[in-house]
Scaffold this motif. Structure first.
Motif, short mmCIF file in Angstrom:
data_model
loop_
_atom_site.label_atom_id
_atom_site.label_comp_id
_atom_site.label_asym_id
_atom_site.label_seq_id
_atom_site.Cartn_x
_atom_site.Cartn_y
_atom_site.Cartn_z
N ILE A 1 3.77 6.35 -8.31
CA ILE A 1 3.16 5.28 -7.58
C ILE A 1 2.51 5.28 -6.89
O ILE A 1 1.44 4.54 -6.68
CB ILE A 1 4.67 4.24 -7.48
CG1 ILE A 1 5.44 4.10 -8.78
CG2 ILE A 1 4.13 2.96 -6.87
CD1 ILE A 1 6.64 3.25 -8.34
N GLN A 2 2.43 6.11 -5.80
CA GLN A 2 1.74 6.21 -4.64
C GLN A 2 0.01 6.68 -5.29
O GLN A 2 -0.96 6.24 -4.73
CB GLN A 2 2.05 7.22 -3.87
CG GLN A 2 1.23 7.13 -2.29
CD GLN A 2 1.18 5.82 -1.72
OE1 GLN A 2 2.51 5.51 -1.65
NE2 GLN A 2 0.35 5.17 -1.52
N ASP A 3 0.11 7.81 -6.18
CA ASP A 3 -1.04 7.97 -6.73
C ASP A 3 -1.83 6.93 -7.65
O ASP A 3 -2.76 6.62 -7.66
CB ASP A 3 -0.78 9.14 -7.77
CG ASP A 3 -0.76 10.56 -7.22
OD1 ASP A 3 -0.99 10.78 -5.84
OD2 ASP A 3 -0.13 11.35 -7.73
N ALA A 4 -0.80 5.89 -8.03
CA ALA A 4 -1.35 4.77 -8.92
C ALA A 4 -2.06 3.90 -7.79
O ALA A 4 -3.12 3.11 -8.08
CB ALA A 4 -0.22 4.09 -9.65
N LEU A 5 -1.36 3.71 -6.78
CA LEU A 5 -1.95 2.67 -6.05
C LEU A 5 -3.42 3.23 -5.41
O LEU A 5 -4.26 2.38 -4.95
CB LEU A 5 -1.18 2.58 -4.69
CG LEU A 5 0.28 1.90 -5.00
CD1 LEU A 5 1.17 1.87 -3.77
CD2 LEU A 5 0.10 0.52 -5.34
N GLU A 6 -3.50 4.45 -5.34
CA GLU A 6 -4.84 5.26 -4.91
C GLU A 6 -5.76 5.41 -6.05
O GLU A 6 -6.50 6.33 -6.02
CB GLU A 6 -4.58 6.29 -4.03
CG GLU A 6 -3.57 6.18 -3.01
CD GLU A 6 -3.06 7.52 -2.03
OE1 GLU A 6 -3.48 8.38 -2.36
OE2 GLU A 6 -2.43 7.33 -1.14
N GLU B 1 0.70 -1.21 -0.02
CA GLU B 1 0.00 0.12 0.11
C GLU B 1 0.89 0.98 -0.06
O GLU B 1 0.44 2.35 -0.17
CB GLU B 1 -1.03 0.02 1.05
CG GLU B 1 -2.06 -1.20 1.15
CD GLU B 1 -2.92 -0.97 2.41
OE1 GLU B 1 -2.80 -0.19 3.29
OE2 GLU B 1 -3.86 -1.99 2.58
N GLN B 2 2.19 0.92 0.14
CA GLN B 2 3.09 2.38 0.06
C GLN B 2 3.97 2.04 -0.81
O GLN B 2 4.81 0.94 -0.91
CB GLN B 2 3.42 2.54 1.65
CG GLN B 2 2.41 2.82 2.48
CD GLN B 2 1.61 4.13 2.40
OE1 GLN B 2 2.23 5.26 1.90
NE2 GLN B 2 0.43 4.28 2.60
N VAL B 3 4.85 3.07 -1.19
CA VAL B 3 6.11 2.85 -1.98
C VAL B 3 7.19 2.87 -1.18
O VAL B 3 7.32 3.50 -0.17
CB VAL B 3 6.41 4.41 -2.93
CG1 VAL B 3 7.34 4.12 -3.60
CG2 VAL B 3 5.02 4.51 -3.78
N ALA B 4 8.18 1.98 -1.47
CA ALA B 4 9.44 1.61 -0.62
C ALA B 4 10.64 2.03 -1.33
O ALA B 4 11.57 1.64 -0.66
CB ALA B 4 9.35 -0.04 -0.33
N LEU B 5 10.53 2.63 -2.30
CA LEU B 5 11.76 3.11 -2.89
C LEU B 5 12.45 3.93 -2.11
O LEU B 5 12.16 5.02 -1.79
CB LEU B 5 11.49 3.59 -4.19
CG LEU B 5 10.96 2.52 -5.49
CD1 LEU B 5 10.38 3.53 -6.71
CD2 LEU B 5 11.95 1.62 -5.88
N GLY B 6 13.96 3.68 -1.98
CA GLY B 6 14.84 4.49 -1.25
C GLY B 6 16.21 4.51 -1.99
O GLY B 6 16.19 4.84 -3.32
#
Length: 372
Positions: free
Chosen positions: A361-366, A166-171
């Motif tokens: 990606i966060q917008d895409a998840l939502e 549910e959350q982006v993990a890219l770091g």
């Protein structure tokens, strides 16, 4: 396989095989439309590994439980099984899998590179010597670019999404993958058509003698044996290059999962038939005749596999440590924004691309502002 399973059923059921369009996106659209209309004429669905979570979240497919689940999981490789799960429940039985290898020319290099940096160095030395040197792989704005990026992120020790999807993990791992992708694109060691390259043109370019290294699926081997047997004698295979010298690569898998439609009028028979279609005997048949690696590990020990898949040990090693694409119902949205943000790879600004990827990606998840 369909005829065999129908015969084994002894009259209890008959499987009618219905083919779909060749392109994966067209297959998905057709199935989605029919399932949204609660079409009862489909029982067993052949799903791309990226669709399982979407179909499960929409309640279009039925969970595998009890003995059906036990039989589907028994002896099956963990990576393919992971692609068939949603919220820790199994919604499909992996039918076949796939994973990319490094293909290299033994008449140009003595040993395969272990890391990306080593491959860049070897390719540059070949170029400086006026020899065939190119690194060939897929860089067009489509799913193949997402697969490449996901493999680099996972090989750097990270993931695109967090554990809950549910959350982006890219770091830092994402930043490392972006830098490597930009380096590849601007190295002068790839094909001039890299930013437009998809699987088969890459295969054909390597097959015609245009590259020293190729990152592609196992189907390139039988194709090369048939079309360029002379070159094939000088081509070998190895595990996908590492990002970190001391960390094995984790390569993104493909494949097909079998699910049972929530609108099937015969779900019990559908589970039984799906298990028959993906049993060890039929997975071996598919591997030998269709060029798709099995998901049941014991099939790799069958004597026939040695001739058809001389690279089977490398395939199996990668599958035992496989990476799956983000397991989210919004995967089509995620894939769309990732490929668009990364294209063309030569224009990547790593810091800015990381920021955009995290945001998009966060917008895409939502489901905000994305057309899959």
């Amino acid at each position: 396989m369909v005829e065999d399973c129908t015969e084994q059923a002894g009259g209890r059921y008959r499987i009618d095989y219905r083919t779909l369009p060749r392109q994966a996106d067209e297959q998905r659209v057709q199935m989605v439309r029919r399932l949204a209309a609660e079409d009862e004429s489909m029982d067993i669905l052949g799903l791309d590994v990226t669709w399982t979570q979407e179909f499960a979240s929409a309640d279009w497919i039925v969970e595998w439980t009890g003995e059906n689940r036990a039989r589907a999981e028994r002896g099956t490789l963990e990576g393919p099984l992971d692609s068939a799960r949603f919220e820790d429940r199994l919604y499909a039985a992996p039918k076949n899998t796939n994973v990319q290898l490094l293909w290299y020319r033994t008449d140009l290099v003595d040993e395969p590179p272990q890391t990306w940096d080593e491959m860049f160095r070897m390719a540059q030395e070949l170029k400086d010597a006026g020899q065939t040197h190119q690194i060939l792989t897929m860089g067009a704005q489509y799913e193949g670019l997402v697969v490449l990026f996901n493999t680099l992120v996972e090989s750097a020790g990270g993931s695109i999404l967090g554990e809950d999807a549910e959350q982006v993990a890219l770091g830092e791992d994402g930043l490392q993958a972006l830098r490597l992708l930009r380096t590849l694109a601007n190295s002068g060691l790839v094909s001039p058509s890299f930013s437009n390259s998809v699987e088969d043109p890459v295969r054909l370019e390597f097959q015609s003698g245009g590259g020293a290294f190729q990152l592609n699926w196992p189907y390139v081997y039988p194709a090369m044996q048939e079309a360029a047997p002379g070159l094939a004698r000088d081509v070998r295979w190895a595990r996908y290059p590492r990002v970190e010298a001391d960390v094995p690569s984790r390569v993104t898998i493909g494949g097909l999962n079998l699910a049972v439609s929530a609108y099937s009028r015969h779900p019990d028979l559908a589970f039984e038939a799906a298990l028959c279609i993906r049993n060890p005997e039929h997975q071996l048949f598919s591997a030998l005749n269709d060029g798709v690696p099995p998901t049941i590990e014991a099939v790799y020990d069958e004597p026939e596999m040695a001739d058809a898949y001389p690279m089977k040990d490398v395939i199996l090693a990668e599958l035992r440590d496989a990476a799956v694409r983000p397991r989210t119902p919004a995967y089509q949205n995620v894939s769309t924004v990732v490929s668009a943000t990364l294209s063309p790879p030569s224009g990547i600004d790593p810091q800015e691309a990381l920021r955009l990827l995290r945001e998009r990606i966060q917008d895409a998840l939502e489901s905000k502002g994305v057309l899959p």
